[in-house]
Design a protein around this motif. Structure first.
Motif, PDB file in Angstrom:
ATOM      1  N   TYR A 137       3.725  -2.763   5.768  1.00  0.00           N
ATOM      2  CA  TYR A 137       3.563  -2.284   7.210  1.00  0.00           C
ATOM      3  C   TYR A 137       2.691  -3.317   7.370  1.00  0.00           C
ATOM      4  O   TYR A 137       2.150  -3.075   8.431  1.00  0.00           O
ATOM      5  CB  TYR A 137       3.473  -1.133   7.680  1.00  0.00           C
ATOM      6  N   ASP A 138       3.371  -4.261   6.642  1.00  0.00           N
ATOM      7  CA  ASP A 138       2.839  -6.023   6.596  1.00  0.00           C
ATOM      8  C   ASP A 138       1.035  -6.061   6.496  1.00  0.00           C
ATOM      9  O   ASP A 138       0.434  -6.907   7.054  1.00  0.00           O
ATOM     10  CB  ASP A 138       2.548  -6.090   8.384  1.00  0.00           C
ATOM     11  N   ASP A 139       0.138  -4.858   6.001  1.00  0.00           N
ATOM     12  CA  ASP A 139      -0.404  -5.012   6.080  1.00  0.00           C
ATOM     13  C   ASP A 139      -0.972  -5.002   4.336  1.00  0.00           C
ATOM     14  O   ASP A 139      -0.801  -3.935   3.670  1.00  0.00           O
ATOM     15  CB  ASP A 139      -1.583  -3.311   6.245  1.00  0.00           C
ATOM     16  N   GLU A 140      -1.897  -5.328   3.697  1.00  0.00           N
ATOM     17  CA  GLU A 140      -2.206  -5.341   1.961  1.00  0.00           C
ATOM     18  C   GLU A 140      -2.677  -4.064   1.655  1.00  0.00           C
ATOM     19  O   GLU A 140      -3.691  -3.260   2.669  1.00  0.00           O
ATOM     20  CB  GLU A 140      -3.349  -6.687   2.311  1.00  0.00           C
ATOM     21  N   THR A 141      -1.832  -3.642   0.841  1.00  0.00           N
ATOM     22  CA  THR A 141      -2.064  -2.212   0.345  1.00  0.00           C
ATOM     23  C   THR A 141      -2.379  -1.923  -1.293  1.00  0.00           C
ATOM     24  O   THR A 141      -2.039  -2.631  -2.214  1.00  0.00           O
ATOM     25  CB  THR A 141      -1.247  -1.310   1.223  1.00  0.00           C
ATOM     26  N   ASP A 142      -3.847  -1.428  -1.527  1.00  0.00           N
ATOM     27  CA  ASP A 142      -3.967  -0.731  -2.810  1.00  0.00           C
ATOM     28  C   ASP A 142      -3.011   0.102  -2.788  1.00  0.00           C
ATOM     29  O   ASP A 142      -3.202   1.561  -2.771  1.00  0.00           O
ATOM     30  CB  ASP A 142      -5.382   0.066  -3.355  1.00  0.00           C
ATOM     31  N   CYS A 143      -2.155  -0.040  -3.935  1.00  0.00           N
ATOM     32  CA  CYS A 143      -1.753   0.995  -4.743  1.00  0.00           C
ATOM     33  C   CYS A 143      -1.446   1.337  -6.195  1.00  0.00           C
ATOM     34  O   CYS A 143      -2.783   0.712  -7.592  1.00  0.00           O
ATOM     35  CB  CYS A 143       0.598   0.662  -5.087  1.00  0.00           C
ATOM     36  N   ALA A 159       1.188  10.788 -10.047  1.00  0.00           N
ATOM     37  CA  ALA A 159       0.697  10.512  -9.062  1.00  0.00           C
ATOM     38  C   ALA A 159       1.721   8.847  -8.067  1.00  0.00           C
ATOM     39  O   ALA A 159       1.373   7.946  -8.981  1.00  0.00           O
ATOM     40  CB  ALA A 159      -0.464  11.034  -8.639  1.00  0.00           C
ATOM     41  N   VAL A 160       0.909   9.132  -6.677  1.00  0.00           N
ATOM     42  CA  VAL A 160       1.179   7.338  -6.369  1.00  0.00           C
ATOM     43  C   VAL A 160       0.178   7.970  -4.614  1.00  0.00           C
ATOM     44  O   VAL A 160      -0.242   8.752  -4.762  1.00  0.00           O
ATOM     45  CB  VAL A 160       2.057   7.411  -5.720  1.00  0.00           C
ATOM     46  N   GLU A 161      -0.836   6.437  -4.851  1.00  0.00           N
ATOM     47  CA  GLU A 161      -1.810   6.827  -3.480  1.00  0.00           C
ATOM     48  C   GLU A 161      -1.653   5.213  -3.256  1.00  0.00           C
ATOM     49  O   GLU A 161      -1.556   4.307  -3.514  1.00  0.00           O
ATOM     50  CB  GLU A 161      -3.431   7.192  -4.304  1.00  0.00           C
ATOM     51  N   PHE A 162      -1.790   4.856  -1.244  1.00  0.00           N
ATOM     52  CA  PHE A 162      -1.762   3.954  -1.358  1.00  0.00           C
ATOM     53  C   PHE A 162      -3.567   4.039  -1.279  1.00  0.00           C
ATOM     54  O   PHE A 162      -3.642   5.018   0.181  1.00  0.00           O
ATOM     55  CB  PHE A 162      -1.073   3.547   0.175  1.00  0.00           C
ATOM     56  N   ASN A 163      -4.694   3.157  -0.743  1.00  0.00           N
ATOM     57  CA  ASN A 163      -5.423   3.042  -0.363  1.00  0.00           C
ATOM     58  C   ASN A 163      -6.395   4.164  -0.783  1.00  0.00           C
ATOM     59  O   ASN A 163      -6.938   4.818   0.330  1.00  0.00           O
ATOM     60  CB  ASN A 163      -5.389   2.129   1.236  1.00  0.00           C
ATOM     61  N   GLY A 164      -6.261   4.889  -1.321  1.00  0.00           N
ATOM     62  CA  GLY A 164      -6.468   6.086  -1.758  1.00  0.00           C
ATOM     63  C   GLY A 164      -6.293   7.288  -1.344  1.00  0.00           C
ATOM     64  O   GLY A 164      -6.794   8.544  -1.869  1.00  0.00           O
ATOM     65  N   ILE A 165      -4.712   7.573  -0.507  1.00  0.00           N
ATOM     66  CA  ILE A 165      -4.381   8.712  -0.121  1.00  0.00           C
ATOM     67  C   ILE A 165      -2.917   9.022  -0.718  1.00  0.00           C
ATOM     68  O   ILE A 165      -2.170   7.841  -0.430  1.00  0.00           O
ATOM     69  CB  ILE A 165      -3.847   8.336   1.376  1.00  0.00           C
ATOM     70  N   GLN A 167       0.374   9.948  -1.710  1.00  0.00           N
ATOM     71  CA  GLN A 167       1.744   9.814  -0.823  1.00  0.00           C
ATOM     72  C   GLN A 167       2.168  11.306  -1.131  1.00  0.00           C
ATOM     73  O   GLN A 167       2.754  11.298  -2.802  1.00  0.00           O
ATOM     74  CB  GLN A 167       2.455   8.327  -1.079  1.00  0.00           C
ATOM     75  N   ASP A 168       3.645  11.570  -0.301  1.00  0.00           N
ATOM     76  CA  ASP A 168       4.853  12.467  -0.804  1.00  0.00           C
ATOM     77  C   ASP A 168       5.784  12.189  -1.206  1.00  0.00           C
ATOM     78  O   ASP A 168       6.404  10.377  -1.505  1.00  0.00           O
ATOM     79  CB  ASP A 168       5.196  12.488   0.715  1.00  0.00           C
ATOM     80  N   LYS A 169       6.825  13.097  -2.146  1.00  0.00           N
ATOM     81  CA  LYS A 169       7.984  12.623  -2.593  1.00  0.00           C
ATOM     82  C   LYS A 169       8.982  11.509  -2.226  1.00  0.00           C
ATOM     83  O   LYS A 169       9.586  10.671  -2.780  1.00  0.00           O
ATOM     84  CB  LYS A 169       8.486  13.522  -3.148  1.00  0.00           C
ATOM     85  N   LEU A 170       9.352  11.192  -1.280  1.00  0.00           N
ATOM     86  CA  LEU A 170       9.321  10.851   0.123  1.00  0.00           C
ATOM     87  C   LEU A 170       9.964   8.926  -0.524  1.00  0.00           C
ATOM     88  O   LEU A 170      10.019   7.980  -0.599  1.00  0.00           O
ATOM     89  CB  LEU A 170      10.045  11.600   1.714  1.00  0.00           C
ATOM     90  N   THR A 171       7.926   9.238   0.029  1.00  0.00           N
ATOM     91  CA  THR A 171       7.219   7.655  -0.148  1.00  0.00           C
ATOM     92  C   THR A 171       7.346   6.819  -1.394  1.00  0.00           C
ATOM     93  O   THR A 171       7.876   5.998  -1.579  1.00  0.00           O
ATOM     94  CB  THR A 171       5.950   7.536   0.564  1.00  0.00           C
TER      95      THR A 171
END
Length: 190
Positions: A137-143, A159-165, A167-171
Motif C-alpha cells: 500500500y505504497d509504504d515500505e514494509t518489512d516482511c 508464518a508471515v509478518e509485515f512490520n512484526g504483525i 498476517q492471515d492466510k488470505l494476505t
C-alpha cells in the motif's frame, strides 16, 4: 642399614660392618648423599609428571573446543543446506514447467534487502526464515516469512509478518501470487 661395600645388614648405630669392617660413618654420609640425589630425582619426576598432566589437560580442552567448533560448523552447514533447499525449491502451484523460477529467485526479484537464515524453533521445528522489504500500500514494509522444512526436503509457509504483525492466510496467499506472478518468465540472467 646396609653396608655399601658388601651389602651385609648392619645394626643401627654400629660404627663398622661386622662382615667386612667398612666404617659406617662413610655409609651414613653415602646414604645421606644417596637420599638427597633420590629426592632431587623424585622432584624432577614430579615436575615432569605435572608438565605431562598439564599438556594432557590442555590437549583435552583443545580437542573439546575443536569438536564443539566442528559441531557448530556442521550444524551451520546443515542450516545452510536447509536454506538452499528452500531457495532452490518450487511451490507446487508454481512449477518451472509454467515458467516460474525457484523460490529464491522469485523472492530475490520481488523484495529488497533480502536475507535468509535457518534455525530450530523452541518447539523443535526446522525453520528457514526469509526477510526482505517491499512496498505494501505504497509504504515500505518489512516482511518476515518463515518456512517449516521437513526431512524429505519439502517445506511449507509457516508464518508471515509485515512490520512484526502476523498476517492471515488470505494476505499470505495474495502476497505469494504477487511474488510468483511478477517473477514468471523473468530474465534469470540478471
Amino acid at each position: 642399614m646396609i653396608c655399601k661395600k658388601c651389602g651385609n645388614q648392619i645394626k643401627e648405630g654400629a660404627k663398622f660392618c661386622n662382615n667386612c669392617g667398612y666404617e659406617s660413618s662413610n655409609m651414613n654420609q653415602d646414604n645421606r648423599q644417596y637420599n638427597s640425589n633420590m629426592n632431587q630425582q623424585d622432584q624432577q619426576q614430579n615436575q615432569q609428571q605435572k608438565k605431562k598432566t598439564s599438556k594432557i589437560i590442555i590437549g583435552i580442552i583443545v580437542t573439546i573446543a575443536i569438536i564443539v567448533g566442528l559441531s557448530a560448523l556442521a550444524s551451520g552447514g546443515d542450516y545452510s543446506s536447509k536454506v538452499s533447499s528452500v531457495k532452490n525449491g518450487y511451490f507446487q502451484a508454481y512449477s518451472s514447467d509454467d515458467g516460474y523460477p525457484n523460490v529464491g529467485d522469485a523472492f530475490e526479484n520481488y523484495f529488497d534487502d533480502t536475507s535468509w537464515k535457518a534455525f530450530t524453533s523452541d518447539d523443535d521445528m526446522e525453520i528457514v526464515e526469509f526477510n526482505g522489504k517491499f512496498l505494501y500500500y505504497d509504504d515500505e514494509t518489512d516482511c518476515c516469512l518463515q518456512f517449516q522444512t521437513y526431512e524429505d526436503g519439502s517445506f511449507d509457509i509457516y508464518a508471515v509478518e509485515f512490520n512484526g504483525i502476523p498476517q492471515d492466510k488470505l494476505t499470505i496467499s495474495t502476497l505469494l501470487d504477487d511474488i510468483m506472478d511478477e517473477a514468471q518468465y523473468m530474465d534469470r540472467n540478471d
